[in-house]
Scaffold this active site. Structure first.
Site, PDB file in Angstrom:
ATOM      1  CG  HIS A 122      -1.822   1.215   1.255  1.00  0.00           C
ATOM      2  ND1 HIS A 122      -3.064   1.227   0.657  1.00  0.00           N
ATOM      3  CD2 HIS A 122      -1.652   2.453   1.807  1.00  0.00           C
ATOM      4  CE1 HIS A 122      -3.624   2.410   0.838  1.00  0.00           C
ATOM      5  NE2 HIS A 122      -2.794   3.175   1.535  1.00  0.00           N
ATOM      6  CB  CYS A 123       1.847   3.569  -2.608  1.00  0.00           C
ATOM      7  SG  CYS A 123       2.747   5.114  -2.880  1.00  0.00           S
ATOM      8  CG  PHE A 124       0.935   5.326   3.567  1.00  0.00           C
ATOM      9  CD1 PHE A 124      -0.280   5.338   4.222  1.00  0.00           C
ATOM     10  CD2 PHE A 124       1.821   4.289   3.828  1.00  0.00           C
ATOM     11  CE1 PHE A 124      -0.618   4.350   5.132  1.00  0.00           C
ATOM     12  CE2 PHE A 124       1.495   3.295   4.739  1.00  0.00           C
ATOM     13  CZ  PHE A 124       0.274   3.329   5.382  1.00  0.00           C
ATOM     14  N   GLY A 127      -2.051   6.998  -1.874  1.00  0.00           N
ATOM     15  CA  GLY A 127      -3.298   6.635  -1.205  1.00  0.00           C
ATOM     16  C   GLY A 127      -3.964   5.444  -1.838  1.00  0.00           C
ATOM     17  CG  ASN A 128      -4.893   3.029  -5.410  1.00  0.00           C
ATOM     18  OD1 ASN A 128      -5.552   2.174  -4.833  1.00  0.00           O
ATOM     19  ND2 ASN A 128      -5.064   3.303  -6.686  1.00  0.00           N
TER      20      ASN A 128
END
Length: 275
Positions: A122-124, A127-128
């Site tokens: 999950h890439c902050f 946001g996805n």
């Protein structure tokens, strides 16, 4: 969980803010002041050529950033025997899904409330979740972000070198720049605009190196046919030639994706949908 959800909102805004500041500094400060050569024609002036290079890097970084967000994994539960809505969430949270009800490496993310095929992480900053649909765009985003940051770093160092009449021939000059600048700033010998540029130099260096390292690590996993989620969970993957692993992620039109931001083509996800 509340902190992670807050980070999921703040991190994209932070990235967009840094991108805007970098664009303003490059276009309105660095390029006009550092690329002056009246002997050249306007068409081939250094300012125009460097401006075109920076816009190319920025357009690819932001374009792939938008495509990572646009390629949402929220509909992967449809057509892949995963169910829909509250049922699939309950099954994944309770761990009661039946064998074969999901493809290998399919993962439900609590932050996104989505199911991702070939989940990587999950890439902050976007946001996805990163999976089969947006992995290629995510790698291109990291690559062009690192190039844009390192380009800004080089031009920013040239600007500071001219503004402060200092040389960066000695590698230690950059390492000692920040502490010396802080002391000069509080003594009134350094302008606030120059101090801001110096702080941005270290920020560009950190982001550029981080994105470059992450991109190289991600490429190594792709060549092995693995994802970060598989490595973290200790999953065994079937050995395949590295060319097949690359084509699974980058598709057949991989060269086009290196030049302009385009959606992933020929990925494993699309082949699954066709089946």
């Amino acid at each position: 969980m509340l902190v992670l959800r807050l980070l999921n909102v703040v991190a994209p805004a932070y990235f967009l803010c840094i991108s805007l500041v970098t664009f303003v500094l490059q276009i309105f400060l660095f390029i006009p002041s550092m690329f002056r050569d009246p002997s050249t024609t306007p068409l081939f002036s250094p300012a125009l050529l460097h401006g075109a290079l920076f816009l190319f890097l920025s357009a690819n970084a932001l374009g792939n950033y938008v495509l990572v967000i646009q390629s949402s994994p929220e509909d992967l539960g449809k057509g892949l025997n995963l169910g829909e809505g509250a049922e699939v969430v309950a099954d994944w949270l309770a761990g009661s899904r039946s064998p074969g009800s999901a493809l290998p490496s399919t993962h439900f993310c609590r932050l996104c409330a989505r199911v991702t095929q070939r989940h990587d992480h999950h890439c902050f900053f976007t946001g996805n979740c990163i999976g089969s649909r947006n992995m290629r765009n995510f790698i291109m985003f990291c690559l062009y972000t690192s190039l844009a940051c390192l380009d800004s770093l080089m031009v920013g160092m040239a600007y500071i070198s001219a503004a402060l009449s200092m040389s960066f021939a000695n590698p230690l000059a950059f390492l000692t720049l920040l502490p010396h600048s802080i002391s000069q700033f509080f003594s009134g010998a350094l302008l606030s605009s120059e101090m801001f540029v110096i702080l941005m130099l270290y920020l560009w260096l950190g982001i550029g190196l981080a994105c470059a390292g992450f991109c190289c690590h991600q490429m190594l996993l792709i060549l092995r046919g693995q994802t970060r989620y598989q490595v973290r969970k200790g999953m065994v993957v079937r050995a395949r030639p590295w060319r097949e692993n690359l084509q699974e992620v980058f598709g057949k039109r991989w060269l086009l994706g290196l030049l302009i931001p385009v959606l992933n083509v020929g990925s494993d996800y699309r082949r699954q949908k066709e089946k």
